[in-house]
Design a protein around this motif. Structure first.
Motif, PDB file in Angstrom:
ATOM      1  N   GLY A  42     -46.351  30.444   2.680  1.00  0.00           N
ATOM      2  CA  GLY A  42     -46.748  31.302   3.137  1.00  0.00           C
ATOM      3  C   GLY A  42     -48.050  31.402   3.472  1.00  0.00           C
ATOM      4  O   GLY A  42     -48.707  31.978   4.654  1.00  0.00           O
ATOM      5  N   ARG A  43     -49.120  31.122   2.754  1.00  0.00           N
ATOM      6  CA  ARG A  43     -49.952  30.881   2.924  1.00  0.00           C
ATOM      7  C   ARG A  43     -50.644  30.754   3.704  1.00  0.00           C
ATOM      8  O   ARG A  43     -51.617  31.121   5.040  1.00  0.00           O
ATOM      9  N   LEU A  44     -50.458  28.896   4.174  1.00  0.00           N
ATOM     10  CA  LEU A  44     -50.806  28.079   4.826  1.00  0.00           C
ATOM     11  C   LEU A  44     -50.167  28.843   6.780  1.00  0.00           C
ATOM     12  O   LEU A  44     -50.794  28.693   8.265  1.00  0.00           O
ATOM     13  N   ALA A  45     -48.502  29.716   7.007  1.00  0.00           N
ATOM     14  CA  ALA A  45     -48.759  30.350   7.779  1.00  0.00           C
ATOM     15  C   ALA A  45     -49.529  30.794   8.049  1.00  0.00           C
ATOM     16  O   ALA A  45     -49.355  31.293   9.499  1.00  0.00           O
ATOM     17  N   ALA A  46     -49.827  31.750   7.746  1.00  0.00           N
ATOM     18  CA  ALA A  46     -50.613  33.031   8.045  1.00  0.00           C
ATOM     19  C   ALA A  46     -52.352  32.788   7.812  1.00  0.00           C
ATOM     20  O   ALA A  46     -53.140  33.728   8.539  1.00  0.00           O
ATOM     21  N   ASP A  47     -52.741  31.648   7.928  1.00  0.00           N
ATOM     22  CA  ASP A  47     -54.667  31.177   7.884  1.00  0.00           C
ATOM     23  C   ASP A  47     -54.510  29.693   7.912  1.00  0.00           C
ATOM     24  O   ASP A  47     -54.322  29.190   7.607  1.00  0.00           O
ATOM     25  N   ALA A  48     -54.782  29.916   9.485  1.00  0.00           N
ATOM     26  CA  ALA A  48     -54.893  28.618  10.176  1.00  0.00           C
ATOM     27  C   ALA A  48     -55.692  27.362   9.214  1.00  0.00           C
ATOM     28  O   ALA A  48     -55.839  26.476   9.430  1.00  0.00           O
TER      29      ALA A  48
ATOM     30  N   ILE B  94     -44.775  23.271   9.233  1.00  0.00           N
ATOM     31  CA  ILE B  94     -45.435  24.354   7.952  1.00  0.00           C
ATOM     32  C   ILE B  94     -44.508  26.077   8.660  1.00  0.00           C
ATOM     33  O   ILE B  94     -43.778  26.458   7.429  1.00  0.00           O
ATOM     34  N   ALA B  95     -44.722  26.505   9.441  1.00  0.00           N
ATOM     35  CA  ALA B  95     -43.834  27.326  10.580  1.00  0.00           C
ATOM     36  C   ALA B  95     -42.135  27.040   9.931  1.00  0.00           C
ATOM     37  O   ALA B  95     -41.824  28.052  10.095  1.00  0.00           O
ATOM     38  N   TYR B  96     -41.859  26.432  10.755  1.00  0.00           N
ATOM     39  CA  TYR B  96     -40.345  25.546  10.845  1.00  0.00           C
ATOM     40  C   TYR B  96     -40.338  25.901   9.190  1.00  0.00           C
ATOM     41  O   TYR B  96     -39.178  26.357   9.064  1.00  0.00           O
ATOM     42  N   ALA B  97     -40.761  25.371   8.183  1.00  0.00           N
ATOM     43  CA  ALA B  97     -40.640  25.884   6.729  1.00  0.00           C
ATOM     44  C   ALA B  97     -40.513  26.973   5.894  1.00  0.00           C
ATOM     45  O   ALA B  97     -39.481  27.297   5.241  1.00  0.00           O
TER      46      ALA B  97
ATOM     47  N   TRP C 102     -54.011   8.868  15.687  1.00  0.00           N
ATOM     48  CA  TRP C 102     -54.339  10.410  15.348  1.00  0.00           C
ATOM     49  C   TRP C 102     -55.447  11.160  15.470  1.00  0.00           C
ATOM     50  O   TRP C 102     -56.375  10.203  15.417  1.00  0.00           O
ATOM     51  N   GLN C 103     -55.775  11.884  16.010  1.00  0.00           N
ATOM     52  CA  GLN C 103     -56.629  12.938  16.497  1.00  0.00           C
ATOM     53  C   GLN C 103     -56.570  13.880  15.916  1.00  0.00           C
ATOM     54  O   GLN C 103     -55.457  14.686  14.260  1.00  0.00           O
ATOM     55  N   PRO C 104     -57.392  13.920  13.985  1.00  0.00           N
ATOM     56  CA  PRO C 104     -57.505  16.052  13.534  1.00  0.00           C
ATOM     57  C   PRO C 104     -56.888  16.535  14.391  1.00  0.00           C
ATOM     58  O   PRO C 104     -55.982  17.713  13.651  1.00  0.00           O
ATOM     59  N   SER C 105     -57.560  16.932  15.371  1.00  0.00           N
ATOM     60  CA  SER C 105     -57.026  17.970  15.850  1.00  0.00           C
ATOM     61  C   SER C 105     -55.607  18.843  16.372  1.00  0.00           C
ATOM     62  O   SER C 105     -54.298  19.826  15.623  1.00  0.00           O
ATOM     63  N   GLN C 106     -54.492  17.853  17.111  1.00  0.00           N
ATOM     64  CA  GLN C 106     -53.528  17.568  16.777  1.00  0.00           C
ATOM     65  C   GLN C 106     -52.449  16.965  15.472  1.00  0.00           C
ATOM     66  O   GLN C 106     -51.552  18.166  15.205  1.00  0.00           O
ATOM     67  N   MET C 107     -53.359  16.718  14.595  1.00  0.00           N
ATOM     68  CA  MET C 107     -52.735  16.538  13.174  1.00  0.00           C
ATOM     69  C   MET C 107     -52.234  17.980  12.804  1.00  0.00           C
ATOM     70  O   MET C 107     -51.165  18.172  12.219  1.00  0.00           O
ATOM     71  N   ALA C 108     -53.434  18.209  12.646  1.00  0.00           N
ATOM     72  CA  ALA C 108     -53.442  19.971  12.026  1.00  0.00           C
ATOM     73  C   ALA C 108     -52.437  20.821  12.666  1.00  0.00           C
ATOM     74  O   ALA C 108     -51.461  21.020  12.350  1.00  0.00           O
ATOM     75  N   PHE C 109     -52.563  20.839  14.501  1.00  0.00           N
ATOM     76  CA  PHE C 109     -50.958  21.557  14.504  1.00  0.00           C
ATOM     77  C   PHE C 109     -49.708  20.761  14.587  1.00  0.00           C
ATOM     78  O   PHE C 109     -49.385  22.058  14.670  1.00  0.00           O
ATOM     79  N   ALA C 110     -49.363  20.073  14.654  1.00  0.00           N
ATOM     80  CA  ALA C 110     -48.724  19.524  13.995  1.00  0.00           C
ATOM     81  C   ALA C 110     -47.902  19.435  12.626  1.00  0.00           C
ATOM     82  O   ALA C 110     -46.942  20.295  12.385  1.00  0.00           O
ATOM     83  N   GLU C 111     -48.677  19.696  11.669  1.00  0.00           N
ATOM     84  CA  GLU C 111     -49.143  20.638  10.441  1.00  0.00           C
ATOM     85  C   GLU C 111     -48.328  21.779  10.356  1.00  0.00           C
ATOM     86  O   GLU C 111     -47.676  22.269   9.468  1.00  0.00           O
ATOM     87  N   ARG C 112     -49.140  22.537  11.293  1.00  0.00           N
ATOM     88  CA  ARG C 112     -49.012  24.254  11.572  1.00  0.00           C
ATOM     89  C   ARG C 112     -47.566  24.340  12.253  1.00  0.00           C
ATOM     90  O   ARG C 112     -47.237  25.610  11.305  1.00  0.00           O
ATOM     91  N   ALA C 113     -47.103  23.974  12.343  1.00  0.00           N
ATOM     92  CA  ALA C 113     -45.832  23.567  13.412  1.00  0.00           C
ATOM     93  C   ALA C 113     -44.180  23.657  12.181  1.00  0.00           C
ATOM     94  O   ALA C 113     -43.751  24.329  12.376  1.00  0.00           O
TER      95      ALA C 113
ATOM     96  N   TYR D  59     -43.012  24.561  18.588  1.00  0.00           N
ATOM     97  CA  TYR D  59     -44.175  25.526  18.737  1.00  0.00           C
ATOM     98  C   TYR D  59     -45.011  25.001  20.009  1.00  0.00           C
ATOM     99  O   TYR D  59     -44.699  23.747  20.099  1.00  0.00           O
ATOM    100  N   VAL D  60     -45.776  26.126  20.659  1.00  0.00           N
ATOM    101  CA  VAL D  60     -46.262  25.730  21.232  1.00  0.00           C
ATOM    102  C   VAL D  60     -48.264  26.702  21.052  1.00  0.00           C
ATOM    103  O   VAL D  60     -47.963  27.868  20.877  1.00  0.00           O
ATOM    104  N   THR D  61     -49.076  25.996  21.802  1.00  0.00           N
ATOM    105  CA  THR D  61     -50.639  26.125  21.555  1.00  0.00           C
ATOM    106  C   THR D  61     -51.371  25.484  22.461  1.00  0.00           C
ATOM    107  O   THR D  61     -51.026  24.426  22.786  1.00  0.00           O
ATOM    108  N   ALA D  62     -52.245  25.832  22.517  1.00  0.00           N
ATOM    109  CA  ALA D  62     -53.493  25.508  23.898  1.00  0.00           C
ATOM    110  C   ALA D  62     -54.030  24.709  22.603  1.00  0.00           C
ATOM    111  O   ALA D  62     -54.424  24.751  21.390  1.00  0.00           O
TER     112      ALA D  62
END
Length: 268
Positions: A39-45, A130-133, A117-128, A207-210
């Motif tokens: 829950g924390r990770l879903a709300a705290d980028a 987490i949001a699913y979970a 892998w690119q860190p920024s892209q790994m981060a957005f995949a991680e957030r996706a 999940y969609v983001t810029a």
């Protein structure tokens, strides 16, 4: 001289939080604490990006050292936390990091593009992931705006992401749109999550983001029995998450990419 390792990305986090994130990545938290962290990770980028960086570091060092996984399939994380150690341990650790750094440079240089892998892209995949979970198991509030208001949902999220969005149909795979929600993103802006469900109640999320940097790579992120195929097209990052087989989720992701104007033919 400061004897503790204090990377910039951990600034602002208490030591107890870093230890909790470490235990989360290592799969050592009790279920109720694990759900709290999700829950924390879903709300705290920023927290989500830190955990993504920890996992990326772990994966890179595991590849370097060929560390076997444990009985549960999760390897011990190589996370650097601000915990004071005896001087002789700090010297030994420093020497290991020098050796690992040299080896890692060679390893990264020799990795194929498929494994890069690119860190920024790994981060957005991680957030996706987490949001699913966090939201896929929800019974009463899985989305903010239901599919009955699809036109409003798309207009609202398009405005918030400052980009015209569309919702691909997954009817041929047996999945109907449940609705969507707005999620925190990173410095590039917020993210949108669209949720789908089949007749058995199984769910997928898109999940969609810029994403500032564009590319055509298509990659898989896995955490336990959850899988996320993610890609970048026209400076937008997309991630399809679910608990399907890798083959089936990939097939759906390819169709979703095509429906959203991407070019899956370049990475089939």
């Amino acid at each position: 001289m400061n004897d503790d390792y204090d990377p910039a990305e951990t600034s602002g986090f208490a030591e107890a939080e870093l230890l909790t994130f470490s235990a989360f990545v290592d799969g050592e938290l009790p279920e109720h604490e694990r759900l709290e962290v999700l829950g924390r990770l879903a709300a705290d980028a920023r927290a989500a990006s830190l955990v993504a960086a920890y996992r990326a570091q772990q994966a890179a060092l595991r590849a370097l050292c060929d560390t076997p996984s444990g009985a549960g399939g999760a390897a011990r994380p190589y996370l650097v936390l601000r915990v004071r150690k005896p001087w002789w341990q700090r010297v030994a650790i420093a020497a290991c990091w020098v050796a690992a750094g040299a080896g890692l440079a060679v390893l990264v240089g020799s990795l194929s593009p498929r494994l890069a892998w690119q860190p920024s892209q790994m981060a957005f995949a991680e957030r996706a992931d987490i949001a699913y979970a966090v939201y896929a198991p929800e019974k009463r509030h899985p989305v903010e705006v239901a599919a009955a208001e699809e036109e409003h949902l798309i207009a609202w999220l398009s405005k918030r992401l400052n980009r015209p969005l569309s919702v691909p149909s997954l009817q041929e795979y047996g999945y109907a749109l449940v609705g969507g929600r707005l999620l925190p993103g990173d410095a590039a802006g917020p993210a949108a999550q669209f949720m789908y469900q089949d007749g058995s109640g199984a769910r997928l999320t898109l999940y969609v983001t810029a994403i500032p940097k564009d590319e055509t790579a298509f990659r898989l992120f896995r955490d336990g029995n959850r899988r996320t195929f993610y890609w970048v097209s026209d400076h937008m990052g997309y991630a399809l998450s679910g608990q399907l087989s890798e083959e089936r989720l990939r097939a759906i992701a390819i169709d979703v990419c095509s429906a959203l104007g991407g070019r899956p033919d370049v990475w089939r």
